[in-house]
Design an enzyme around this catalytic site. Structure first.
Site, PDB file in Angstrom:
ATOM      1  N   ASP A  26      29.480 -23.971 -14.572  1.00  0.00           N
ATOM      2  CA  ASP A  26      28.448 -23.041 -15.046  1.00  0.00           C
ATOM      3  C   ASP A  26      27.045 -23.581 -14.738  1.00  0.00           C
ATOM      4  O   ASP A  26      26.080 -22.817 -14.724  1.00  0.00           O
ATOM      5  CB  ASP A  26      28.544 -22.877 -16.570  1.00  0.00           C
ATOM      6  CG  ASP A  26      29.269 -21.608 -16.988  1.00  0.00           C
ATOM      7  OD1 ASP A  26      29.164 -20.601 -16.264  1.00  0.00           O
ATOM      8  OD2 ASP A  26      29.910 -21.633 -18.055  1.00  0.00           O
ATOM      9  N   LYS A  70      37.455 -13.419 -14.093  1.00  0.00           N
ATOM     10  CA  LYS A  70      37.335 -14.762 -13.500  1.00  0.00           C
ATOM     11  C   LYS A  70      38.713 -15.289 -13.112  1.00  0.00           C
ATOM     12  O   LYS A  70      38.899 -15.860 -12.031  1.00  0.00           O
ATOM     13  CB  LYS A  70      36.651 -15.715 -14.488  1.00  0.00           C
ATOM     14  CG  LYS A  70      35.157 -15.418 -14.667  1.00  0.00           C
ATOM     15  CD  LYS A  70      34.526 -16.105 -15.870  1.00  0.00           C
ATOM     16  CE  LYS A  70      33.086 -15.625 -16.038  1.00  0.00           C
ATOM     17  NZ  LYS A  70      32.419 -16.128 -17.249  1.00  0.00           N
ATOM     18  N   GLN A 108      33.724 -19.768 -22.142  1.00  0.00           N
ATOM     19  CA  GLN A 108      33.019 -18.486 -22.192  1.00  0.00           C
ATOM     20  C   GLN A 108      32.097 -18.431 -23.408  1.00  0.00           C
ATOM     21  O   GLN A 108      32.483 -18.758 -24.519  1.00  0.00           O
ATOM     22  CB  GLN A 108      34.040 -17.337 -22.221  1.00  0.00           C
ATOM     23  CG  GLN A 108      33.435 -15.948 -22.128  1.00  0.00           C
ATOM     24  CD  GLN A 108      32.754 -15.657 -20.792  1.00  0.00           C
ATOM     25  OE1 GLN A 108      33.101 -16.213 -19.764  1.00  0.00           O
ATOM     26  NE2 GLN A 108      31.772 -14.779 -20.811  1.00  0.00           N
TER      27      GLN A 108
END
Ligand code: GUN
Length: 295
Positions: free
Chosen positions: A121, A54, A98
């Site tokens: 997200d 990422k 994460q």
């Protein structure tokens, strides 16, 4: 029939090129640099790989990128204080924590603490709810990537019988919601199968589009699909290691068997995987535009 292979790698590359241009334009015209922070707690090897990818991709595209690595033993209040600081940081448009978090941390509390406007997200209940009523600000990355794979491969979604195997909050439920929307690239009839489904094959054999996020290898085999089906395999299962210690990955679908009946299928790796990160970049750009009043 042997299936056409839907290359997530190629489609992801195409979208990244579009984003690179858009990011350059935002900088030139509006002095706006999208900013993404990734937060990793602990040292889970798979999570380290994902967070690394990422960070690398965002930097390549011209996104301002911060990575924060915290020790495994980080306390809840320390993590909450960090999120509070990031919520207030004007350089940062997107915050990604994460998952999974170490067991002693309250994941739900952390996801609730992220400002929904920075929730790239799409996991905050506000964004889940907005998707549910057809007014999304952010689509969750993996399901959005799946929709893009279908649209950009020319698959007819409107009116199709879509069957989803798996009802997770990060794939199964949101992809069902996305493809259910009354808009182009959606408007399908959607069935969701799960561990409580009496006869999964009954449903999968009816599918024009079959999306498999079951979390185990060979969850779907050739006898469970009809000729001409389009198959999206979301599975990432470690099925062994190479002699030099690299992970050998397999999806949830028996690829070799199913590709003989399908009209199109995604491989693992190189299917859905590259799309997830790409749509995170898309959401980060969108977050920056929303914050600047440009979306
Ligand atoms: N862990 C596995 N997939 C994801 C994802 O899409 N987002 C976050 N934050 N963590 C993950």
């Amino acid at each position: 029939m042997t299936a056409k292979i839907i290359s997530g790698k190629e489609i992801a590359q195409q979208i990244r090129e579009e984003l690179r241009q858009e990011i350059a334009e935002l900088k030139a015209k509006h002095k706006l640099v999208p900013g993404l922070v990734t937060v990793l707690v602990g040292a889970d090897p798979a999570s380290q790989v994902y967070v690394g990818q990422k960070e690398k991709t965002s930097t390549e595209l011209g996104i301002y990128s911060e990575r924060i690595d915290l020790p495994e033993k980080t306390a809840q209040n320390e993590l909450m204080a960090l999120i509070d600081r990031l919520n207030k940081d004007p350089k940062i448009h997107g915050i990604l924590v994460q998952l999974p978090l170490p067991k002693h941390l309250d994941e739900t509390a952390v996801l609730y603490a992220i400002n929904p406007k920075k929730d790239v997200d799409g996991f905050h209940p506000v964004n889940v709810g907005k998707l549910m009523i057809g007014e999304p600000d952010y689509l969750p990355c993996t399901p959005h990537g799946i929709q893009q794979l279908l649209v950009r491969s020319g698959v007819q979604i409107e009116g199709a019988e879509v069957v989803v195997v798996g009802r997770s909050n990060i794939v199964g439920k949101p992809i069902a919601n996305i493809l259910l929307q009354k808009r182009p690239g959606a408007n399908a009839t959607v069935t969701v199968c799960h561990t409580g489904t009496r006869d999964i094959s009954f449903h999968t054999r009816r599918a024009d589009i079959l999306i498999v996020a079951a979390g185990r290898p060979n969850a779907v085999t050739a006898d469970m699909v009809k000729e001409g089906v389009v198959v999206i395999d979301v599975g990432v299962n470690e099925v062994g290691k190479t002699p030099d210690g690299k992970r050998i990955l397999a999806g949830d679908v028996d690829f070799e068997g199913v590709k003989e009946k399908a009209s199109a299928i995604t491989p693992v790796p190189g299917g859905v995987g590259p799309m997830t990160i790409t749509m995170l970049m898309y959401n980060t750009v969108r977050a920056a535009k929303l914050a600047a009043g440009l979306a």
